[in-house]
Design a protein around this motif. Structure first.
Motif, short mmCIF file in Angstrom:
data_model
loop_
_atom_site.label_atom_id
_atom_site.label_comp_id
_atom_site.label_asym_id
_atom_site.label_seq_id
_atom_site.Cartn_x
_atom_site.Cartn_y
_atom_site.Cartn_z
N HIS A 61 0.86 -1.19 0.00
CA HIS A 61 0.00 0.00 0.00
C HIS A 61 0.89 1.23 0.00
N ILE A 62 0.39 2.28 -0.60
CA ILE A 62 1.09 3.56 -0.52
C ILE A 62 0.31 4.43 0.46
N VAL A 63 1.05 5.08 1.33
CA VAL A 63 0.45 5.90 2.38
C VAL A 63 0.79 7.35 2.07
N SER A 64 -0.26 8.17 2.07
CA SER A 64 -0.04 9.58 1.72
C SER A 64 -0.74 10.50 2.71
N ASP A 65 -0.28 11.73 2.67
CA ASP A 65 -0.85 12.80 3.49
C ASP A 65 -1.36 13.84 2.51
N GLY A 66 -2.63 13.73 2.17
CA GLY A 66 -3.17 14.59 1.12
C GLY A 66 -2.62 14.19 -0.23
N ASP A 67 -1.98 15.13 -0.92
CA ASP A 67 -1.41 14.86 -2.25
C ASP A 67 0.04 14.37 -2.18
N THR A 68 0.59 14.26 -0.98
CA THR A 68 2.00 13.90 -0.85
C THR A 68 2.14 12.44 -0.40
N ASP A 69 2.75 11.61 -1.25
CA ASP A 69 3.04 10.23 -0.88
C ASP A 69 4.15 10.24 0.16
N LYS A 70 3.96 9.48 1.26
CA LYS A 70 4.89 9.52 2.39
C LYS A 70 5.76 8.27 2.49
N PHE A 71 5.14 7.07 2.46
CA PHE A 71 5.89 5.83 2.65
C PHE A 71 5.05 4.66 2.15
N LEU A 72 5.66 3.48 2.16
CA LEU A 72 4.98 2.25 1.75
C LEU A 72 4.62 1.44 2.99
N LYS A 73 3.49 0.73 2.91
CA LYS A 73 3.09 -0.24 3.94
C LYS A 73 2.96 -1.57 3.22
N PHE A 74 3.67 -2.58 3.68
CA PHE A 74 3.59 -3.90 3.07
C PHE A 74 3.15 -4.89 4.15
N GLY A 75 2.74 -6.06 3.73
CA GLY A 75 2.36 -7.07 4.70
C GLY A 75 1.76 -8.28 4.03
N ILE A 76 1.23 -9.17 4.85
CA ILE A 76 0.58 -10.38 4.35
C ILE A 76 -0.78 -10.53 4.99
N THR A 77 -1.67 -11.23 4.31
CA THR A 77 -3.03 -11.40 4.80
C THR A 77 -3.63 -12.67 4.22
N ARG A 78 -4.80 -13.01 4.71
CA ARG A 78 -5.54 -14.15 4.18
C ARG A 78 -6.35 -13.70 2.97
N PRO A 79 -6.58 -14.61 2.02
CA PRO A 79 -7.32 -14.21 0.82
C PRO A 79 -8.83 -14.12 1.01
N GLY B 209 10.05 0.25 9.43
CA GLY B 209 9.67 1.00 10.62
C GLY B 209 10.03 2.46 10.49
N VAL B 210 9.70 3.04 9.33
CA VAL B 210 10.09 4.43 9.05
C VAL B 210 9.17 5.46 9.71
N VAL B 211 8.13 4.98 10.38
CA VAL B 211 7.27 5.86 11.17
C VAL B 211 7.14 5.25 12.56
N THR B 212 6.63 6.01 13.49
CA THR B 212 6.46 5.52 14.86
C THR B 212 5.10 4.85 15.02
N LYS B 213 4.97 4.08 16.08
CA LYS B 213 3.69 3.43 16.38
C LYS B 213 2.60 4.46 16.65
N ASN B 214 2.97 5.62 17.18
CA ASN B 214 1.99 6.68 17.42
C ASN B 214 1.43 7.23 16.11
N GLU B 215 2.27 7.29 15.08
CA GLU B 215 1.84 7.82 13.79
C GLU B 215 1.01 6.81 12.99
N PHE B 216 1.34 5.52 13.16
CA PHE B 216 0.75 4.49 12.31
C PHE B 216 0.62 3.21 13.13
#
Length: 130
Positions: free
Chosen positions: A32-50, A95-102
């Motif tokens: 996933h791409i995470v943004s703040d308005g029009d500004t892309d900030k960082f990527l979120k990756f992970g795994i999940t069930r289908p 871990g480019v952001v803190t737990k408080n932020e994300f």
């Protein structure tokens, strides 16, 4: 679900299901791409069930950021999917952001510049882009 398996009695008491109904059978990796308005900030990756999974919605509930899906990769085996996530976490700065932020999955965040590296790792581990 009709699957056969063997499991310890205590696992059932804790609600742990070893079949595909349980949370242990992640076979989808996502970016996933995470943004703040029009500004892309960082990527979120992970795994999940289908089946029955809406990971994007659950991640978005704990943050003020906008989140959009960049892609999903399907794995035949859960072990390969987990190996892909572990490899990303081991080879890239995460871990480019803190737990408080994300709150949900902050340890699976990384720089935007790592997009191609994550895709390569997913595909090297057997992931097929959906």
């Amino acid at each position: 679900c009709g699957e056969s398996f063997e499991r310890m009695h205590g696992d059932f008491k804790c609600g742990k299901l070893p079949c595909s109904c349980g949370h242990y059978r992640q076979t989808i990796a996502y970016i996933h791409i995470v943004s703040d308005g029009d500004t892309d900030k960082f990527l979120k990756f992970g795994i999940t069930r289908p089946i029955g999974s809406n990971r994007l919605k659950s991640i978005a509930q704990g943050t003020c950021y906008d989140i959009r899906n960049l892609g999903e990769w399907s794995f035949t085996e859960c072990a390969d999917c987990k190996r892909a996530e572990k490899t990303v976490k081991g080879q890239l700065v995460c871990g480019v952001v803190t737990k408080n932020e994300f709150k949900s999955g902050w340890t699976e965040t990384t720089s935007l510049s790592n997009l191609e590296a994550i895709i390569k790792i997913f595909e090297d581990c057997g992931g097929i882009k959906l």
